[in-house]
Motif scaffolding. Sequence first.
Motif, PDB file in Angstrom:
ATOM      1  N   ILE A 163       0.720  -1.166   0.202  1.00  0.00           N
ATOM      2  CA  ILE A 163      -0.006   0.170   0.047  1.00  0.00           C
ATOM      3  C   ILE A 163       0.912   1.059   0.099  1.00  0.00           C
ATOM      4  CG2 ILE A 163      -1.889   1.393   1.053  1.00  0.00           C
ATOM      5  CD1 ILE A 163      -2.757  -1.076   2.506  1.00  0.00           C
ATOM      6  N   SER A 165       0.817   5.511  -1.173  1.00  0.00           N
ATOM      7  CA  SER A 165      -0.124   6.897  -1.642  1.00  0.00           C
ATOM      8  C   SER A 165       0.690   7.941  -2.471  1.00  0.00           C
ATOM      9  CB  SER A 165      -0.687   7.170  -0.516  1.00  0.00           C
ATOM     10  OG  SER A 165       0.371   8.126   0.369  1.00  0.00           O
ATOM     11  N   ARG A 177      -5.354  12.630  -1.805  1.00  0.00           N
ATOM     12  CA  ARG A 177      -4.435  11.593  -1.791  1.00  0.00           C
ATOM     13  C   ARG A 177      -5.163  10.240  -2.464  1.00  0.00           C
ATOM     14  NH1 ARG A 177       0.184  12.957  -0.189  1.00  0.00           N
ATOM     15  NH2 ARG A 177       1.132  10.997  -0.608  1.00  0.00           N
ATOM     16  N   TYR A 179      -4.516   6.088  -3.044  1.00  0.00           N
ATOM     17  CA  TYR A 179      -4.033   4.872  -2.381  1.00  0.00           C
ATOM     18  C   TYR A 179      -3.925   3.702  -3.352  1.00  0.00           C
ATOM     19  CZ  TYR A 179      -4.428   7.730   1.677  1.00  0.00           C
ATOM     20  OH  TYR A 179      -4.418   8.966   2.545  1.00  0.00           O
ATOM     21  N   ASP A 195      -6.738   1.320  -7.115  1.00  0.00           N
ATOM     22  CA  ASP A 195      -6.267   2.753  -6.700  1.00  0.00           C
ATOM     23  C   ASP A 195      -7.401   3.554  -6.752  1.00  0.00           C
ATOM     24  OD1 ASP A 195      -4.797   4.796  -6.766  1.00  0.00           O
ATOM     25  OD2 ASP A 195      -3.511   4.897  -8.665  1.00  0.00           O
ATOM     26  N   ALA A 199      -8.395   5.785   1.982  1.00  0.00           N
ATOM     27  CA  ALA A 199      -7.608   5.126   2.800  1.00  0.00           C
ATOM     28  C   ALA A 199      -7.945   3.954   3.794  1.00  0.00           C
ATOM     29  CB  ALA A 199      -6.589   6.158   3.406  1.00  0.00           C
ATOM     30  N   ARG A 203      -7.089   0.006   3.226  1.00  0.00           N
ATOM     31  CA  ARG A 203      -6.389  -0.825   4.326  1.00  0.00           C
ATOM     32  C   ARG A 203      -7.374  -2.154   4.767  1.00  0.00           C
ATOM     33  NH1 ARG A 203      -4.742   4.868   6.533  1.00  0.00           N
ATOM     34  NH2 ARG A 203      -2.900   5.154   5.283  1.00  0.00           N
ATOM     35  N   ASP A 219       2.603  -1.387   4.395  1.00  0.00           N
ATOM     36  CA  ASP A 219       1.940  -0.325   4.229  1.00  0.00           C
ATOM     37  C   ASP A 219       2.955   0.901   4.498  1.00  0.00           C
ATOM     38  OD1 ASP A 219       0.209   1.911   4.230  1.00  0.00           O
ATOM     39  OD2 ASP A 219      -1.045   0.894   5.605  1.00  0.00           O
ATOM     40  N   SER A 221       1.813   4.029   3.244  1.00  0.00           N
ATOM     41  CA  SER A 221       0.902   5.016   2.914  1.00  0.00           C
ATOM     42  C   SER A 221       0.485   6.107   4.249  1.00  0.00           C
ATOM     43  CB  SER A 221      -0.422   4.439   2.227  1.00  0.00           C
ATOM     44  OG  SER A 221      -1.035   3.792   3.502  1.00  0.00           O
TER      45      SER A 221
END
Length: 222
Positions: A163, A165, A177, A179, A195, A199, A203, A219, A221
């Motif tokens: 992951i 960003s 943003r 992700y 994409d 967020a 996750r 991760d 991000s």
Amino acid sequence: MFDKIKEKLDQLAKESAERISQFDDKVAEKTDWRPLKRGGKNFGSHSLKEINPNRVEFKSSPGSFLFSSIFMVAGAFLAYSGISGLSVPLTQLFESNEWLPVLAGVVFFLIGSIFFKKSVRPIVFDKTDGMYWKGKKAPQVDSSVSNTKKDAVRLSQVHALQIISESVSSSNSRSYRSYELNLILKDASRLNVIDHGKAVKVREDADKLSAFLGVPVWDLSR
């Protein structure tokens, strides 16, 4: 000035290396941590769904259908308005400037059609076939030739989930943003899965997919 820029870039590279080291994995060190797919939507375009115990799929959200529909409807309206308002015969259309609204409408409609085609395309992880792919039909991947294709790979080749960003600038000069959720393969290459701009959802779905595949989530991000 250039010394300060170089110093800043070196500092960022050092911080990134330190964060990657937390995964304690040689593949992570070889992996590219820059965005794989530039840009991205500012809404949640997909959600992970369990089809059966051996299959999960990312399904498009209503927002994705709305996004593509807006382009298609706007394009159809522009094209229709352009054609219905013509003051010259269709045979003489390109001899005047009246073809521009028609062309704009066709372009908008085609863009919307492409978005729609992509939005209805399932993103599949299937343990029965032992494959990940994008599309309605499982691709044929000959293990004697290659384990990967552009949008397909054998699940046995998936090493981890990534992951990351990036900041995306919109047409109205505002930024948001986006992700990325990517597959990291055993050779440290990557395939993009989804994409979008949510967020928490990325996750959450990554954790579910991690449990399904039995691989970790890396991760960076946050």
